[in-house]
Design a protein around this motif. Structure first.
Motif, mmCIF file in Angstrom:
data_model
loop_
_atom_site.group_PDB
_atom_site.id
_atom_site.type_symbol
_atom_site.label_atom_id
_atom_site.label_comp_id
_atom_site.label_asym_id
_atom_site.label_seq_id
_atom_site.Cartn_x
_atom_site.Cartn_y
_atom_site.Cartn_z
ATOM 1 N N GLN A 9 0.843 -1.306 -0.065
ATOM 2 C CA GLN A 9 0.164 -0.038 0.057
ATOM 3 C C GLN A 9 0.820 1.310 0.048
ATOM 4 O O GLN A 9 1.834 1.223 0.614
ATOM 5 C CB GLN A 9 -0.814 -0.051 1.251
ATOM 6 C CG GLN A 9 -2.074 0.898 1.237
ATOM 7 C CD GLN A 9 -1.802 2.350 1.627
ATOM 8 O OE1 GLN A 9 -0.866 2.732 2.306
ATOM 9 N NE2 GLN A 9 -2.850 3.242 1.031
ATOM 10 N N TYR A 11 0.863 5.726 0.270
ATOM 11 C CA TYR A 11 0.183 6.950 0.398
ATOM 12 C C TYR A 11 1.023 7.978 -0.591
ATOM 13 O O TYR A 11 2.294 8.421 -0.163
ATOM 14 C CB TYR A 11 0.137 7.327 1.702
ATOM 15 C CG TYR A 11 -0.857 6.895 2.530
ATOM 16 C CD1 TYR A 11 -2.286 6.851 2.487
ATOM 17 C CD2 TYR A 11 -0.500 6.080 3.805
ATOM 18 C CE1 TYR A 11 -3.310 6.567 3.082
ATOM 19 C CE2 TYR A 11 -1.557 5.554 4.579
ATOM 20 C CZ TYR A 11 -2.766 5.595 4.312
ATOM 21 O OH TYR A 11 -3.833 5.099 5.257
ATOM 22 N N THR A 42 -3.102 1.302 9.234
ATOM 23 C CA THR A 42 -3.449 1.199 7.872
ATOM 24 C C THR A 42 -3.516 -0.109 7.176
ATOM 25 O O THR A 42 -4.319 -0.323 6.170
ATOM 26 C CB THR A 42 -2.015 1.398 7.159
ATOM 27 O OG1 THR A 42 -1.643 3.036 7.719
ATOM 28 C CG2 THR A 42 -2.041 1.503 5.739
ATOM 29 N N ASN A 45 -7.076 -0.647 7.807
ATOM 30 C CA ASN A 45 -7.784 0.185 6.873
ATOM 31 C C ASN A 45 -8.193 -0.767 5.595
ATOM 32 O O ASN A 45 -9.061 -0.422 4.595
ATOM 33 C CB ASN A 45 -7.590 1.627 6.711
ATOM 34 C CG ASN A 45 -7.751 2.463 7.983
ATOM 35 O OD1 ASN A 45 -9.025 2.337 8.602
ATOM 36 N ND2 ASN A 45 -7.347 3.192 8.197
ATOM 37 N N CYS A 46 -7.041 -1.147 5.159
ATOM 38 C CA CYS A 46 -7.014 -1.957 3.931
ATOM 39 C C CYS A 46 -7.853 -3.171 3.894
ATOM 40 O O CYS A 46 -8.546 -3.415 3.072
ATOM 41 C CB CYS A 46 -5.557 -2.508 3.620
ATOM 42 S SG CYS A 46 -4.296 -1.271 3.153
ATOM 43 N N HIS A 50 -11.364 0.879 3.702
ATOM 44 C CA HIS A 50 -11.100 2.186 3.685
ATOM 45 C C HIS A 50 -9.974 3.008 3.072
ATOM 46 O O HIS A 50 -9.977 4.144 2.557
ATOM 47 C CB HIS A 50 -10.968 2.799 5.303
ATOM 48 C CG HIS A 50 -12.140 2.144 5.972
ATOM 49 N ND1 HIS A 50 -13.644 2.629 5.716
ATOM 50 C CD2 HIS A 50 -12.269 1.673 7.088
ATOM 51 C CE1 HIS A 50 -14.149 2.219 6.744
ATOM 52 N NE2 HIS A 50 -13.467 1.365 7.586
ATOM 53 N N VAL A 51 -8.828 2.271 2.559
ATOM 54 C CA VAL A 51 -7.792 2.633 1.854
ATOM 55 C C VAL A 51 -7.426 1.516 0.778
ATOM 56 O O VAL A 51 -7.831 0.484 1.177
ATOM 57 C CB VAL A 51 -6.531 3.050 2.624
ATOM 58 C CG1 VAL A 51 -6.877 4.252 3.554
ATOM 59 C CG2 VAL A 51 -6.052 1.664 3.478
#
Length: 236
Positions: A9, A11, A42, A45-46, A50-51
């Motif tokens: 992932q 950002y 994080t 959230n994956c 959410h991301v």
């Protein structure tokens, strides 16, 4: 039940998760550990959608069911598949009553029922008498119980708890720890417990996954979490 394979992932240009692989066996409590800022939230959230995940796979499979590509499902569908989530900071509706908080959650359920499952009041018997109490008037530990109860009304197969014990007094920690053990052993839930303080990890945990700088640096049964790993990745 849930399997992550080589998950990455970003950002923007920042590579936040690097080739994370993790399997959550059914009925077990896996502890996701690491210092603040290493990528634990994080990763959650994956899982929840959410991301976005840049590369890798996440597969979801219940007993006797088909294996599903979790990444193909939007956020609301992941809850309907049977994944419950209690975020850090609780995020309850403070202006609503306890009962209204639970009924809002019921609207997202798989079974579209309007009844709070008996399991909720078995775990948190005091909550039944507080149904009409405004959520913002509850103590912090009661608010955390409400946040957990709100996730449980969906009857999840997997429950993810992001630092549910941090910041509480020892008595509240002990009570919430008992609730977590009861969810696993009495109700058969699979748990993913996110923590940065080893002292808050319930002794009933089965497995651990240790993150550092977005990488999975160690995992295994909880009794394999030795002093060297603790001093290197959790102490301080």
């Amino acid at each position: 039940m849930l399997r992550l394979q080589s998950v990455n992932q970003f950002y923007g240009p920042k590579h936040t998760l690097r080739d994370i692989s993790l399997t959550l066996p059914r009925g077990e409590c896996t502890c996701l550990l690491g210092r603040n800022g290493v990528g634990k939230t994080t990763l959650i959230n994956c899982i929840m959608g959410h991301v976005p995940v840049t590369s890798g796979s996440m597969t979801w499979q219940l007993d006797g069911g088909l294996q599903e590509n979790l990444l193909s499902h939007p956020v609301e569908r992941r809850a309907a598949l049977g994944i419950g989530y209690v975020p850090k900071g609780r995020q309850i509706f403070s202006q609503l009553s306890v009962d209204e908080n639970l009924r809002v959650a019921l609207m997202a359920g798989r079974n579209k029922t309007h009844q709070v499952p008996p399991m909720v009041y078995e775990l948190f018997p005091q909550m039944y008498s507080m149904r009409q109490e405004r959520a913002g008037n509850l103590t912090e530990s009661q608010q955390q119980q409400l946040a957990i109860a709100r996730a449980l009304v969906l009857k999840p197969e997997l429950l993810i708890l992001d630092e549910p014990l941090s910041g509480f007094q020892p008595g509240a920690v002990q009570e919430l720890s008992r609730n977590i053990r009861q969810m696993q052993h009495d109700f058969g839930l699979t748990l993913l417990l996110v923590e940065q303080q080893l002292s808050l990890v319930p002794k009933s945990g089965d497995r651990f996954c240790l993150l550092e700088a977005g990488r999975n640096v160690a995992q295994g049964s909880l009794d394999q979490l030795d002093d060297n790993l603790i001093q290197t990745y959790l102490a301080g």
